[in-house]
Design a protein around this motif. Structure first.
Motif, mmCIF file in Angstrom:
data_model
loop_
_atom_site.group_PDB
_atom_site.id
_atom_site.type_symbol
_atom_site.label_atom_id
_atom_site.label_comp_id
_atom_site.label_asym_id
_atom_site.label_seq_id
_atom_site.Cartn_x
_atom_site.Cartn_y
_atom_site.Cartn_z
ATOM 1 N N ASP A 40 41.653 41.123 36.956
ATOM 2 C CA ASP A 40 41.884 41.379 37.767
ATOM 3 C C ASP A 40 43.312 41.549 38.496
ATOM 4 O O ASP A 40 42.573 41.403 40.149
ATOM 5 C CB ASP A 40 40.236 40.279 39.083
ATOM 6 C CG ASP A 40 41.033 39.325 39.155
ATOM 7 O OD1 ASP A 40 42.240 38.371 38.229
ATOM 8 O OD2 ASP A 40 40.961 38.206 39.904
ATOM 9 N N GLN A 46 41.359 46.234 35.443
ATOM 10 C CA GLN A 46 39.870 46.392 34.783
ATOM 11 C C GLN A 46 38.761 45.918 36.341
ATOM 12 O O GLN A 46 37.532 46.463 36.434
ATOM 13 C CB GLN A 46 39.282 45.686 33.683
ATOM 14 C CG GLN A 46 40.386 45.584 32.881
ATOM 15 C CD GLN A 46 39.444 45.200 31.634
ATOM 16 O OE1 GLN A 46 38.697 44.323 32.100
ATOM 17 N NE2 GLN A 46 39.920 45.989 30.294
ATOM 18 N N SER A 47 39.010 45.287 37.355
ATOM 19 C CA SER A 47 37.672 44.762 38.175
ATOM 20 C C SER A 47 39.124 44.440 39.448
ATOM 21 O O SER A 47 40.589 44.458 39.733
ATOM 22 C CB SER A 47 37.564 43.370 37.805
ATOM 23 O OG SER A 47 36.367 42.762 38.816
ATOM 24 N N LEU A 51 34.988 41.474 43.577
ATOM 25 C CA LEU A 51 34.011 41.366 41.951
ATOM 26 C C LEU A 51 33.856 40.280 41.536
ATOM 27 O O LEU A 51 32.767 39.770 40.845
ATOM 28 C CB LEU A 51 34.263 42.863 41.864
ATOM 29 C CG LEU A 51 34.370 44.014 43.037
ATOM 30 C CD1 LEU A 51 34.448 45.162 41.625
ATOM 31 C CD2 LEU A 51 32.670 43.934 42.839
ATOM 32 N N ASN A 52 35.367 39.809 40.755
ATOM 33 C CA ASN A 52 34.962 38.801 40.334
ATOM 34 C C ASN A 52 34.163 36.877 40.905
ATOM 35 O O ASN A 52 33.596 36.365 40.479
ATOM 36 C CB ASN A 52 36.523 38.115 39.275
ATOM 37 C CG ASN A 52 36.987 38.730 38.426
ATOM 38 O OD1 ASN A 52 35.931 39.229 37.850
ATOM 39 N ND2 ASN A 52 38.047 38.639 38.425
#
Length: 71
Positions: A40, A46-47, A51-52
């Motif tokens: 992240d 990738q995120s 969201l994590n």
């Protein structure tokens, strides 16, 4: 011969997919698999941290539900 091979591969694929769909439901695995979060930060993230955070909360809820179901 080429078309026969294609037909056999297609029939095998369909047969395997239908037999997998007809398999009985095995339910959820308790405890759930280890939590793995996508990257992240950095130039190729990738995120996002948000969201994590949601993934962590969902994982903790699953672990809590598993512990509640087994006790």
């Amino acid at each position: 011969m080429k078309y026969l091979l294609i037909a056999l591969v297609g029939a095998t694929t369909l047969g395997v997919s239908f037999s997998a769909a007809a398999a009985p439901d095995q339910g959820k695995v308790c405890p759930p698999r280890a939590l793995v979060l996508p990257l992240d930060h950095g130039p190729r993230a990738q995120s996002t941290p948000y969201l994590n955070q949601l993934r962590k909360a969902r994982y903790e809820a699953e672990v809590k539900a598993c512990k509640g179901a087994t006790s």
